[in-house]
Scaffold this active site. Structure first.
Site, short mmCIF file in Angstrom:
data_model
loop_
_atom_site.label_atom_id
_atom_site.label_comp_id
_atom_site.label_asym_id
_atom_site.label_seq_id
_atom_site.Cartn_x
_atom_site.Cartn_y
_atom_site.Cartn_z
N CYS A 27 0.84 -1.21 0.00
CA CYS A 27 0.00 0.00 0.00
C CYS A 27 0.88 1.26 0.00
O CYS A 27 1.52 1.54 -1.00
CB CYS A 27 -0.99 -0.05 1.17
SG CYS A 27 -2.30 1.15 0.99
N HIS A 140 -3.66 -4.81 -0.46
CA HIS A 140 -3.24 -5.44 0.80
C HIS A 140 -3.29 -6.95 0.66
O HIS A 140 -4.36 -7.54 0.79
CB HIS A 140 -4.16 -5.01 1.93
CG HIS A 140 -3.89 -3.63 2.41
ND1 HIS A 140 -3.04 -3.38 3.48
CD2 HIS A 140 -4.32 -2.44 1.97
CE1 HIS A 140 -2.98 -2.07 3.67
NE2 HIS A 140 -3.74 -1.47 2.77
N GLU A 142 -2.37 -9.14 2.71
CA GLU A 142 -2.74 -9.75 4.00
C GLU A 142 -4.24 -9.68 4.25
O GLU A 142 -4.75 -10.30 5.17
CB GLU A 142 -1.93 -9.10 5.13
CG GLU A 142 -2.43 -7.74 5.63
CD GLU A 142 -2.15 -6.56 4.70
OE1 GLU A 142 -1.72 -6.76 3.55
OE2 GLU A 142 -2.39 -5.42 5.14
N ASP A 186 -24.01 -7.72 14.52
CA ASP A 186 -24.30 -6.89 15.68
C ASP A 186 -24.00 -7.76 16.90
O ASP A 186 -24.54 -8.85 17.05
CB ASP A 186 -25.78 -6.48 15.72
CG ASP A 186 -26.11 -5.43 14.65
OD1 ASP A 186 -25.20 -4.99 13.95
OD2 ASP A 186 -27.30 -5.07 14.54
N ASP A 348 -27.48 6.12 11.63
CA ASP A 348 -28.71 5.41 12.02
C ASP A 348 -29.91 6.32 11.84
O ASP A 348 -30.48 6.82 12.80
CB ASP A 348 -28.62 4.97 13.50
CG ASP A 348 -27.45 4.04 13.76
OD1 ASP A 348 -27.25 3.10 12.98
OD2 ASP A 348 -26.71 4.27 14.75
O1 1PR Z 1 -22.98 4.96 18.55
O2 1PR Z 1 -20.57 4.80 17.97
O3 1PR Z 1 -21.45 3.63 19.98
O4 1PR Z 1 -22.02 2.85 17.70
C1 1PR Z 1 -23.06 1.97 17.97
C2 1PR Z 1 -23.27 1.13 16.73
O5 1PR Z 1 -24.21 0.11 17.03
C3 1PR Z 1 -23.83 1.94 15.58
O6 1PR Z 1 -23.13 1.60 14.42
C4 1PR Z 1 -25.29 1.48 15.46
O7 1PR Z 1 -25.67 1.38 14.09
C5 1PR Z 1 -25.25 0.10 16.08
N1 1PR Z 1 -26.49 -0.24 16.81
C6 1PR Z 1 -26.85 0.28 18.00
N2 1PR Z 1 -28.01 -0.31 18.40
C7 1PR Z 1 -28.36 -1.19 17.46
C8 1PR Z 1 -29.51 -2.07 17.50
O8 1PR Z 1 -29.79 -2.82 16.56
N3 1PR Z 1 -30.26 -2.02 18.58
N4 1PR Z 1 -27.40 -1.89 15.36
C9 1PR Z 1 -27.40 -1.16 16.45
C10 1PR Z 1 -27.49 -1.38 14.17
C11 1PR Z 1 -27.88 -1.93 12.03
C12 1PR Z 1 -27.04 -2.66 11.14
C13 1PR Z 1 -27.75 -3.89 10.66
C14 1PR Z 1 -28.37 -3.50 9.36
C15 1PR Z 1 -28.71 -4.65 8.48
N5 1PR Z 1 -27.72 -2.41 13.36
O9 1PR Z 1 -25.84 -3.00 11.69
O10 1PR Z 1 -26.80 -4.86 10.58
O11 1PR Z 1 -29.53 -2.74 9.62
O12 1PR Z 1 -29.69 -5.44 9.03
P1 1PR Z 1 -30.62 -6.37 8.13
O13 1PR Z 1 -29.79 -6.79 6.96
O14 1PR Z 1 -30.95 -7.53 8.99
O15 1PR Z 1 -31.81 -5.54 7.76
P2 1PR Z 1 -21.77 4.14 18.60
#
Ligand code: 1PR
Length: 496
Positions: A27, A140, A142, A186, A348
């Site tokens: 890189c 990259h 790796e 998640d 979000d």
């Molecule tokens: O705010 O910097 O501490 O980061 C927290 C992180 O956690 C953020 O990126 C936020 O999006 C994520 N988060 C917080 N609460 C939730 C929750 O679900 N209760 N998850 C959450 C967010 C969204 C995506 C999910 C897609 C695809 N999840 O990660 O994977 O919506 O889902 P699907 O394909 O099933 O529809 P910080």
């Protein structure tokens, strides 16, 4: 180069190379071989290659380039039957960079270099170079799965040229950036205290008891095992979001570091980690910067960190200060230490329907899915703390601010779509893509392979992410890739 120079390493490196000892650059390690770069024309490179690096044009594509592209040696002074340090014309390699060496046919070859090239949009650039004891890759190895590990092995074994196992077909050597498919996990602690992969419906991760939610945290599996499974299915990246980190201090969060360490032992694609990346105070009262936290994650195997809530707060402050950069935000400090490409902003948003654009100061769109009272417009409200708190701030404001602050990529979720299996929010994605030139990852709503095709065909998204449909084993990443490939879209397939 500035850091190498101030540490007194430039001369020893030059001597080392001159002595004929094996040298491999990765890189910026390739870029350092050049005379200089548009990135900072005052800083000289090692000067082995008397040419300048240029920034990619962002008129027709996102910059940085992030994703899997070729490193093709055929037609560059060598016949396609031979492989330079294990490079194969049909393989794809992981690139992440804003600056590149433009390829001018025959120039480097005249000076004795063997060259592998790639194409990003209309620009052909140098993907790898080799001469005598020197070998360098812009990608990259790796992080490029088995294809990349083969390159490292060939270099370590000193096997510069080798016969290709088979002559690749024209279809398999198609150049250009592939459609990037990301698996997202998640992660949170369940009620027993174990870190598990979970998945919400519109961010609610608790099992529903038939009437209301509020049951146990949905447990879909173990993070390290699932990351490996998705890697072997051909996921181009794996993202971990520590979704309850805002409640705890991430420094006390050693299990997450352990997950990264163990994952990076067997998963050779880029890993992103998000959740709790912000300035914080440790349990013993010591102040810890977001940069320190990011450094811990990078040292444990992460390639990118994803910032959610803190990015919203920082962007609000940026506008309050008249769009002045302080250099002190998490985004600025991490991107200046590790590069823009290492900082992803996780957004979000939630739709707020309005009857007309004039009723809100926020940037609205006319939507084809009207609101509950027939509202034809909506704006996208930024939320923090996993959607728990809505802000008087829209997604346009956020993404343009974080791009100015040095973020390298946007992970664009959508609370209305999350877990619905009803496809991505195409209107949101198009609206964000129009506003910025850094790459965007479409997220939330994927329910079948057709949704991936739809988002790549109907928006200019740079990548698409799925979670629930993979975790519930309704589809594999490979099925998504095969589907895209059958529709004529360029994808990378997993190599053994
Ligand atoms: O705010 O910097 O501490 O980061 C927290 C992180 O956690 C953020 O990126 C936020 O999006 C994520 N988060 C917080 N609460 C939730 C929750 O679900 N209760 N998850 C959450 C967010 C969204 C995506 C999910 C897609 C695809 N999840 O990660 O994977 O919506 O889902 P699907 O394909 O099933 O529809 P910080």
């Amino acid at each position: 180069m500035t850091q190498l120079a101030s540490a007194g390493y430039v001369e020893p490196i030059q001597k080392y190379i001159k002595a004929g000892k094996p040298f491999m650059g990765i890189c910026v390690g390739l870029q350092a071989l050049f005379e200089g770069s548009e990135e900072d024309p005052r800083v000289p490179g090692l000067g082995l290659i008397p040419e300048q690096l240029k920034k990619f044009q962002d008129g027709d594509k996102s910059v940085p380039q992030i994703g899997w592209n070729s490193a093709n040696t055929s037609g560059k002074g060598k016949v396609a039957e031979e492989s330079l340090y294990g490079l194969r014309p049909s393989s794809k390699y992981y690139y992440v960079h804003s600056y590149a060496a433009p390829y001018r046919e025959g120039e480097l070859e005249k000076a004795g270099w063997s060259v592998a090239t790639a194409r990003y949009g209309e620009e052909e650039f140098v993907g790898a170079v080799a001469r005598d004891n020197v070998f360098a890759t812009q990608f990259h190895p790796e992080k490029s799965g088995a294809a990349g590990l083969r390159v490292i092995k060939a270099f370590l074994d000193g096997k510069k040229w080798e016969k290709l196992p088979e002559v690749p077909s024209a279809a398999s050597t198609k150049e250009g950036l592939t459609r990037r498919v990301i698996a997202c996990l998640d992660v949170r602690t369940n009620d027993q205290g174990d870190l598990v992969v979970t998945k919400g419906d519109q961010y609610d991760v608790r099992e529903k008891d038939g009437i209301s939610s509020g049951g146990a945290v949905r447990n879909l599996g173990k993070p390290v095992d699932m990351a490996r499974k998705y890697y072997e299915q051909g996921a181009d990246e794996v993202t971990f979001l520590n979704i309850t980190s805002f409640r705890n201090c991430p420094v006390a969060d050693t299990p997450m570091l352990e997950i990264l360490r163990r994952t990076s032992e067997t998963v050779f694609v880029p890993l992103t980690i998000g959740g709790g990346i912000r300035d914080t105070v440790d349990t013993d009262g010591t102040a810890i910067s977001a940069l320190d936290i990011a450094t811990m994650y990078f040292k444990s195997g992460a390639d990118k960190v994803s910032i959610g809530s803190d990015a919203v707060t920082a962007a609000e402050a940026y506008y309050a200060a008249g769009k002045k950069l302080t250099g002190k935000t998490a985004i600025e400090s991490i991107s200046s230490a590790y590069g823009n490409q290492a900082v992803v902003i996780s957004v979000d948003p939630r739709r707020v329907y309005v009857s007309s654009p004039s009723v809100t100061p926020h940037h609205t769109i006319k939507t084809s899915t009207p609101g509950p009272n027939g509202e034809e417009y909506c704006w996208y409200q930024c939320t923090i703390k996993g959607g728990r708190e809505g802000r008087d701030f829209d997604v346009r404001q956020l993404v343009t601010a974080v791009e100015a602050m040095g973020a390298g990529e946007i992970l664009l979720n959508c609370i209305d779509k999350d877990g619905t299996n009803s496809g991505f929010d195409l209107e949101l994605i198009n609206d964000v893509k129009e506003a910025i030139s850094i790459p965007v990852i479409a997220s939330s709503g994927a329910g079948n392979p057709g949704h991936f095709e739809e988002v790549f065909e109907k928006t200019s998204t740079d990548a698409a992410l799925g979670a629930g449909m993979f975790h519930r084993q309704e589809y594999t990443v490979k099925q998504v890739k095969d589907f895209l490939q059958n529709k004529g879209l360029l994808v990378r397939q997993f190599e053994e």
